[in-house]
Design an enzyme around this catalytic site. Sequence first.
Site, PDB file in Angstrom:
ATOM      1  N   ASP A 161     -28.289 -11.169 -37.347  1.00  0.00           N
ATOM      2  CA  ASP A 161     -28.043 -12.140 -36.279  1.00  0.00           C
ATOM      3  C   ASP A 161     -28.327 -11.359 -35.004  1.00  0.00           C
ATOM      4  OD1 ASP A 161     -27.066 -13.604 -34.162  1.00  0.00           O
ATOM      5  OD2 ASP A 161     -25.390 -14.421 -35.292  1.00  0.00           O
ATOM      6  N   HIS A 162     -29.453 -11.641 -34.351  1.00  0.00           N
ATOM      7  CA  HIS A 162     -29.886 -10.723 -33.289  1.00  0.00           C
ATOM      8  C   HIS A 162     -28.914 -10.678 -32.111  1.00  0.00           C
ATOM      9  CE1 HIS A 162     -31.992 -14.490 -32.064  1.00  0.00           C
ATOM     10  NE2 HIS A 162     -31.528 -14.122 -30.902  1.00  0.00           N
ATOM     11  N   HIS A 202     -24.627 -17.429 -33.711  1.00  0.00           N
ATOM     12  CA  HIS A 202     -24.347 -16.673 -32.488  1.00  0.00           C
ATOM     13  C   HIS A 202     -22.950 -16.960 -31.917  1.00  0.00           C
ATOM     14  CE1 HIS A 202     -28.486 -15.912 -32.880  1.00  0.00           C
ATOM     15  NE2 HIS A 202     -28.956 -16.876 -32.119  1.00  0.00           N
TER      16      HIS A 202
HETATM   17  N1  NAP Z   1     -39.819 -16.481 -34.279  1.00  0.00           N
HETATM   18  C1  NAP Z   1     -38.599 -16.275 -33.817  1.00  0.00           C
HETATM   19  O1  NAP Z   1     -38.371 -16.098 -32.609  1.00  0.00           O
HETATM   20  C2  NAP Z   1     -37.443 -16.230 -34.778  1.00  0.00           C
HETATM   21  C3  NAP Z   1     -36.146 -16.057 -34.260  1.00  0.00           C
HETATM   22  C4  NAP Z   1     -35.076 -15.966 -35.135  1.00  0.00           C
HETATM   23  C5  NAP Z   1     -35.298 -16.039 -36.494  1.00  0.00           C
HETATM   24  N2  NAP Z   1     -36.563 -16.218 -36.983  1.00  0.00           N
HETATM   25  C6  NAP Z   1     -36.755 -16.283 -38.440  1.00  0.00           C
HETATM   26  O2  NAP Z   1     -37.723 -15.323 -38.812  1.00  0.00           O
HETATM   27  C7  NAP Z   1     -38.516 -15.808 -39.882  1.00  0.00           C
HETATM   28  C8  NAP Z   1     -39.977 -15.721 -39.490  1.00  0.00           C
HETATM   29  O3  NAP Z   1     -40.178 -16.535 -38.365  1.00  0.00           O
HETATM   30  P1  NAP Z   1     -41.606 -16.660 -37.647  1.00  0.00           P
HETATM   31  O4  NAP Z   1     -41.355 -17.464 -36.428  1.00  0.00           O
HETATM   32  O5  NAP Z   1     -42.250 -15.351 -37.534  1.00  0.00           O
HETATM   33  O6  NAP Z   1     -42.401 -17.555 -38.706  1.00  0.00           O
HETATM   34  P2  NAP Z   1     -43.975 -17.827 -38.767  1.00  0.00           P
HETATM   35  O7  NAP Z   1     -44.621 -17.538 -37.465  1.00  0.00           O
HETATM   36  O8  NAP Z   1     -44.145 -19.184 -39.361  1.00  0.00           O
HETATM   37  O9  NAP Z   1     -44.493 -16.742 -39.802  1.00  0.00           O
HETATM   38  C9  NAP Z   1     -44.287 -16.850 -41.183  1.00  0.00           C
HETATM   39  C10 NAP Z   1     -44.958 -15.683 -41.872  1.00  0.00           C
HETATM   40  O10 NAP Z   1     -44.769 -15.792 -43.274  1.00  0.00           O
HETATM   41  C11 NAP Z   1     -46.012 -15.519 -43.931  1.00  0.00           C
HETATM   42  N3  NAP Z   1     -45.986 -16.201 -45.223  1.00  0.00           N
HETATM   43  C12 NAP Z   1     -45.983 -17.523 -45.482  1.00  0.00           C
HETATM   44  N4  NAP Z   1     -45.955 -17.756 -46.795  1.00  0.00           N
HETATM   45  C13 NAP Z   1     -45.929 -16.539 -47.402  1.00  0.00           C
HETATM   46  C14 NAP Z   1     -45.907 -16.121 -48.747  1.00  0.00           C
HETATM   47  N5  NAP Z   1     -45.904 -16.975 -49.769  1.00  0.00           N
HETATM   48  N6  NAP Z   1     -45.895 -14.797 -49.011  1.00  0.00           N
HETATM   49  C15 NAP Z   1     -45.916 -13.884 -48.006  1.00  0.00           C
HETATM   50  N7  NAP Z   1     -45.934 -14.232 -46.693  1.00  0.00           N
HETATM   51  C16 NAP Z   1     -45.951 -15.554 -46.414  1.00  0.00           C
HETATM   52  C17 NAP Z   1     -47.048 -16.068 -42.956  1.00  0.00           C
HETATM   53  O11 NAP Z   1     -48.322 -15.474 -43.105  1.00  0.00           O
HETATM   54  P3  NAP Z   1     -49.468 -16.022 -44.089  1.00  0.00           P
HETATM   55  O12 NAP Z   1     -49.673 -17.435 -43.752  1.00  0.00           O
HETATM   56  O13 NAP Z   1     -50.643 -15.138 -43.807  1.00  0.00           O
HETATM   57  O14 NAP Z   1     -48.953 -15.796 -45.465  1.00  0.00           O
HETATM   58  C18 NAP Z   1     -46.454 -15.582 -41.640  1.00  0.00           C
HETATM   59  O15 NAP Z   1     -46.783 -14.232 -41.433  1.00  0.00           O
HETATM   60  C19 NAP Z   1     -38.027 -17.207 -40.160  1.00  0.00           C
HETATM   61  O16 NAP Z   1     -37.105 -17.190 -41.199  1.00  0.00           O
HETATM   62  C20 NAP Z   1     -37.307 -17.615 -38.892  1.00  0.00           C
HETATM   63  O17 NAP Z   1     -36.263 -18.529 -39.166  1.00  0.00           O
HETATM   64  C21 NAP Z   1     -37.633 -16.306 -36.148  1.00  0.00           C
END
Ligand code: NAP
Length: 507
Positions: free
Chosen positions: A194-195, A257
């Site tokens: 939880d950042h 949070h």
């Molecule tokens: N972004 C934020 O600010 C934020 C903040 C808090 C929490 N989070 C959490 O962090 C996580 C990631 O968020 P994000 O925003 O970075 O999501 P995102 O931009 O949608 O990225 C998802 C990633 O997962 C990869 N992926 C999808 N299917 C996959 C598979 N079968 N095997 C391996 N890799 C796979 C995708 O790449 P490919 O399509 O190349 O596989 C991509 O690199 C989520 O759970 C989100 O709830 C994000």
Amino acid sequence: MPAQQTNPLRVGLRQERVISPQCLVIFGASGDLTHRKLIPALFELFRQRRLPSEFAILGCARRPWSDEDFRARMAEAMASEIQQHQSAWEQFSGCLFYEPVDLQKDEDVVKLGSRLETLDRLKATRGNRTFYLSVSPAFYGSGCRALANAGLLQDPSRSRVVIEKPFGTDYSSAQSLNRVVQSCGQESQIFRIDHYLGKETVQNILVLRFANAIFEPIWNRNYISSVQITAAETVGVEERAGYYETSGALRDMVQNHLTQMLALTTMEAPGRFDPEAIRNEKAKVLQAARLAYEDEPWKCCVRGQYSRGGSPASPLAGYRQEPGVNPESTTETYVAMKLFIDNWRWQGVPFYLRTGKRLPKRLSEVVLTFRKAPVQLFDAAGGTPTANQLVLRIQPDEGAGFVFDVKAPGSGMRSRPVDMHFSYDESFGEPSDEGYVRLLADAMLGDPTLFTRSDEVEAAWRLYTPLLELIEDAPARLPVYPYEARTWGPAASDSLLAEDGLMWRRP
Ligand SMILES: NC(=O)c1ccc[n+]([C@@H]2O[C@H](COP(=O)([O-])OP(=O)(O)OC[C@H]3O[C@@H](n4cnc5c(N)ncnc54)[C@H](OP(=O)(O)O)[C@@H]3O)[C@@H](O)[C@H]2O)c1
């Protein structure tokens, strides 16, 4: 005078902590979080010389990138940062590698094992691995299973898994996910992130409470009359509609949070500064928390959704007009609620939580309001006597303040509130690290203090279950009131406090 006792455990924790040689494997390496938060945080750790020289970062996702592609994409995303630290980036990018892996394909994860062994030889990372699941929450369970099936979680002293938020979408899904991940490894290997807990000011709640003897005697129902916890954002949903439409403010902000801030503010002092002792106290207090009216949960919660607002010069869209949002969406972008904690310290003290998007100010704070003086000897300059308030400012103006009455200048004896103020910036002169810097370092050190344990996460979901069930089964009982963008939420949220003769603090 007796000599002050030194706790041997604390001495150990004060020493400089050193990250062991290791490989950090980031699943979701092509995603938003990796280039926006994780790689910048790792680069910061590198520049602070806190990463070992035997270190590698292995990015994984499905797309068929090479090591060079990965390095180039990360460099592109961090172009302005790199401009100022070109030579550091050149060294750092030598730690970056990439392996195409589909977490749903066991053979890919097995192949990953061989790549890790190659990296162990190349970078002397000695088989120590931290796996970071920065992928869709749908893959948290199956991702852990795939790692376990490939034998990559066998040694608890050498392998860990960091799991992003959200951990579950309600109590039962969090329980199921806990069962899956715990069947793949030991609880000590699981780091639920939880950042917010990476913020200095959130950690400072503990230090302020337990390093200063003056607070403990008054930190209870005898002296504190109410507590408000706010996390306000000025931004709208931005590009996150796909996720936010299924989440809403209650799941996105309150369950994690705000609840973490509540736990740190209300927990008992741990017997020692030890990760499990701290997490025991947090879990215990969350288990004692409940909605103010358990049989009528709709009375203790207000939901809202921002509508159009702003000024004619810079108009703001309403939530329903945002790209990707259902024009009839009933997702809440604002929540206010009232809770109690049924224990000896807090019985009867109301806790008010609120969070919202498109509010007038970006800020997070915890405000403890103390009971008023029993006898009012002086006229208050503003008409009504004020109560003392301790304000813990989490962001962006990091610090703390204490509001107390002094004599207003002049010939009479009137009282007026003033603010005693501590600012991190003014006192320490340097901005604090991003939460991910601290949390990534702690995960790689194997220090779970700032990560959420299974019982904590379940207690947090259990607390809000009556509201989530109501939204699902009888949404009319918990309507979503519109509020104009850049205002402090719907009027109904003011009524929640007005019933108790109180008002929200307007920072
Ligand atoms: N972004 C934020 O600010 C934020 C903040 C808090 C929490 N989070 C959490 O962090 C996580 C990631 O968020 P994000 O925003 O970075 O999501 P995102 O931009 O949608 O990225 C998802 C990633 O997962 C990869 N992926 C999808 N299917 C996959 C598979 N079968 N095997 C391996 N890799 C796979 C995708 O790449 P490919 O399509 O190349 O596989 C991509 O690199 C989520 O759970 C989100 O709830 C994000």
